[in-house]
Design an enzyme around this catalytic site. Sequence first.
Site, mmCIF file in Angstrom:
data_model
loop_
_atom_site.group_PDB
_atom_site.id
_atom_site.type_symbol
_atom_site.label_atom_id
_atom_site.label_comp_id
_atom_site.label_asym_id
_atom_site.label_seq_id
_atom_site.Cartn_x
_atom_site.Cartn_y
_atom_site.Cartn_z
ATOM 1 N N HIS A 140 23.997 4.583 0.431
ATOM 2 C CA HIS A 140 23.482 5.831 0.306
ATOM 3 C C HIS A 140 24.456 6.853 1.309
ATOM 4 C CE1 HIS A 140 21.823 9.972 0.715
ATOM 5 N NE2 HIS A 140 20.552 9.824 -0.023
ATOM 6 N N ARG B 251 22.895 18.014 0.209
ATOM 7 C CA ARG B 251 24.046 17.975 -0.565
ATOM 8 C C ARG B 251 23.598 18.955 -2.226
ATOM 9 N NH1 ARG B 251 25.450 12.796 -2.127
ATOM 10 N NH2 ARG B 251 23.786 12.488 -1.334
ATOM 11 N N SER C 278 3.707 3.186 5.069
ATOM 12 C CA SER C 278 4.495 2.913 3.641
ATOM 13 C C SER C 278 6.126 3.336 4.194
ATOM 14 C CB SER C 278 3.909 2.362 3.025
ATOM 15 O OG SER C 278 2.670 1.778 3.282
ATOM 16 N N GLY D 210 0.510 -1.185 0.402
ATOM 17 C CA GLY D 210 -0.001 -0.043 -0.028
ATOM 18 C C GLY D 210 1.033 1.487 0.010
ATOM 19 N N GLY D 211 2.176 0.856 -0.719
ATOM 20 C CA GLY D 211 2.984 2.525 -1.124
ATOM 21 C C GLY D 211 2.499 2.907 -1.915
ATOM 22 N N GLY E 190 13.930 13.630 -0.112
ATOM 23 C CA GLY E 190 14.441 15.335 -0.883
ATOM 24 C C GLY E 190 13.490 15.866 -2.326
ATOM 25 N N SER F 288 7.171 4.569 1.516
ATOM 26 C CA SER F 288 7.201 5.671 0.374
ATOM 27 C C SER F 288 6.947 6.685 1.461
ATOM 28 C CB SER F 288 6.198 5.825 -0.885
ATOM 29 O OG SER F 288 6.083 4.923 -1.179
ATOM 30 N N SER G 41 13.165 7.401 -7.435
ATOM 31 C CA SER G 41 12.322 6.134 -6.795
ATOM 32 C C SER G 41 10.740 6.789 -6.401
ATOM 33 C CB SER G 41 13.374 5.693 -5.846
ATOM 34 O OG SER G 41 12.837 6.867 -4.340
ATOM 35 N N GLU H 174 9.671 0.022 -6.577
ATOM 36 C CA GLU H 174 10.903 -0.978 -5.869
ATOM 37 C C GLU H 174 11.011 -2.393 -6.104
ATOM 38 O OE1 GLU H 174 12.661 0.778 -2.034
ATOM 39 O OE2 GLU H 174 14.104 -0.351 -2.061
#
Lengths: 273, 667
Positions: free
Chosen positions: B257, B273, B42, B13-14, B49, B44, B410, B394
């Site tokens: 990451h 960054r 979820s 459910g994302g 960012g 997500s 993503s 994903e």
Amino acid sequence: MNDLTLKPDAAVQNGAVVKPVTVHRRTGNGNGLPRQLAISILRYNPQDAASVPHLQTYGIEEADGMTLFIALNEIREKQDASLQFDFVCRAGICGSCAMVVNGRPTLACRTLTKNLPAEITLAPLPFFELIGDLSVNTGKWMRGMSERVRGWLHLKDPNPDLSRIEERMDPDLAEKIYELDRCIECGCCVAACGTARMREDFVGAVALNRVARFRLDPRDRRTDADYYELIGDDDGIFGCMSLLGCHDVCPKDLPLGTQIAFLRRRMVRMGFR
Amino acid sequence: MKIVYTDVLVIGGGLAGLRLGIGARRRGHDVVILSLVPPKRSHSAAAQGGMQASLANMIKGQGDNEDLHFEDTVRGSDWGADQEVARMFVNTAPKAVRELAAWGVPWSRVRKGDREVIINGQKVTITERDEAHGLVAQRDFGGTKKWRACYVSDGTGHAMLQAMSDQAIGDAIPVHERVEAIALIHDAARCYGAIVRDLVTGALIAYLAKATAIASGGAGRLYRVTTNAVICEGIGSALALETGVATLGNMEAIQFHPTGIFPAGILVTEGCRGDGGLLKDVDGHRFMPDYEPEKKELASRDVVSRRMETHIVKGKGVKSRFGDHLWLDITLLGEKHIRHNLREVNEICHYFLGIDPVKDWIPVRPAQHYTMGGVRTGYTGESSTLKGLFAAGEAACWDIHGFNRLGGNSVAETVVAGMIVGEFISDFCDNSENDVDIPTRVVHDFLRREQMAIDGLLEGRGTEDGSAIKARMQEIMTSKVGIFRTGAELESAVAELQDLLRRSRSIGLKCKARGANPELVTGYRTQKMLKVALCVAYGALTRTESRGAHFREDFARRDDARWLKRTLASWKSEKDTLPSLAYETLDVGKMELPPGWRGYGAKDYVDHPDTAKRLAEVQAIRQRMADASRFEVQQALMPYRHLLPERLRGRNERIDEPLRSEAEIAA
């Protein structure tokens, strides 16, 4: 204990030059040894006919940077495999792990044990359906709340042309909407609400914040008359007694007090129309 | 036996699952979404960012378009991506942002006029155009030529998930929460749904559907140190794998990451960054320009993570009792920016580290972050080998990320894949040939099999500790299948994971509860996770080259001659302790962007024998069409529009690229 030989903190012992962040001060008994925490958990499994609500205490040695997320998982892995609780993001952003920590609803995952006394009492959020131990069904309640206040954007144009440049929005307004959109539906506000304790159908600050958010959004076609239909009664905006427990405990520091006050003025105006 | 019927069963459910479900619902199909947790919780929601989409509203994004987004994505993937799918993706991404803008996402907006920003450590004044005022803003991210990441402060995923989940509620799509799919129902040719366990009562339920979609996210929890939520255990991939028919693509491609906070591994966004934050070492020295003079802190994640680890190996890390780390310095961004545009980072630093990022540097070290691989699908999102099984987000290997995903691609993929696969899954359900005709005996057999497996854990005589096995797996993955890999370490990892898999078949439980039972869940999930972990480790061992995030110290070069191909893992028999690997060749002759140097990272690689020929072809087409529009050139290089669902084929309007006529939109 009566051992008065003070051991220097390990970081100092190493002689390492560290920025303050890496110095995790022990807040314990001053002898440099890790604190022994006693974590008492209100346990009850409604699925089990033999279960009765009771406090169960687990002893655990405190570690550097330990959060309640780490502590509870360690208890479950090493001491009691049946213990129920909910964590998802463990980073304070998803709202799964709200519980009552020493009497106050908050997010367990970002609560550092070093900021708590050595005796910690954990209880599930009140008001919500109990699943077991520290796990409550906030998800079911929040979905019901969303359905009740029709908590989704009602598009002015249901079929926007996705090839075209998007509609403009004032940058400050976008930020104001986001401010209210930061709610993570953790349930702390409802758990801390005096009205909810008396009125089980009270929509709660979370719902009123949702309404305030859509009311602010020019993309939503609804008017105050529509919102009045949803929250213009004692189970809605007029049920709030302004005790503002919601505002005090909100982990995202949402401006619930001012939003509810503002919404009430608007809804009163609607009511007198 | 309890059976639930629906047209489309969505596992997860994302963002991807919700968008896919909304798409199918709006095409008139019944949809049920299964979710371990309330959907707004979820993973997500953890995307901070931004979402890549070439809107080109900012002055630093001027000139951006699908072509540049495509090239950045393919370079980021180290040429592992499916270029046709990457094209479908970049054309749909602006539509996805605009759809979400219409659905209520409070995207941060452009403010006209001068403002001070930090670029390359320096304060610079830039001037946003009047005509861009109020449009969706973009920020800089790693591995991109333009400012392209659309954002909502640094709660982008959260705000997207709110709006998406709200729309699903508005559409009255049922989400069955706190349930878990534990097996797919199939007959080796066709998927019919899933066996689902209620995590509160323990009841098993069969969900039967015309189409089943896996949108369960990544597998970060295969690792000890990860930014991922605790629910990201790769179970959706495992379900597909356990059919013995569906395949997993490129599972060895795992992203780390650069800025997980140390030591907890909680993410602080690449936006730090992108907005001008710097990486510093024990001496306070900004070291990235030494390694990457061109992109510096903003090279792709795989490259930055490797440079950081190398720098630590050189003794430049900051010592702490938990090990070494480096610093992320965002103090130069100033208080106003941090409190407004990086508020989640601000909160995370406050609560988990007890520091103020306005004044203090943030301790960081690379942490597992993203699973590029997943259920291998064709461009429609349907499994290449098991009919009726789809995947998105994903959990899927669709495959736009290849061996390294760019930051912001993503969440963009989740929504874009949801939009596209939602259409294709609807087409699939519309086709009467795909109606389900399944004997209840098959369903019953699956239910019985799964019930026996659970009974075996609850009542069997197993003595192994599931959580100890899982912890050992996570340790092996972090220490031996991490950023730097060697044949010897991978061999030992594979051997030990095989041993753990065998032992996991004898897990015993202390807690015998049939209802809510976290130990039972850990038991059966660990068995599944080990299979996925073996796909990662064995795939990494077998791939004797370095590509994107997969880096072999003993085979340090990218080798297009031998390895320009996608790993496909399948699990043929329950008795096996290793996946069966096969390879799918990527056709250089059809690539719009033939392999070359990425513009950052290592410069030496082994060319594919066909690369020079294809490069010459591409150059010839570009020269021949020097006067043609970029759309015509693209069409000549690698046609893809016909692959998109019709409603998503249109062009994307920009300030500098107005849409002129209805005919042009239709084209």
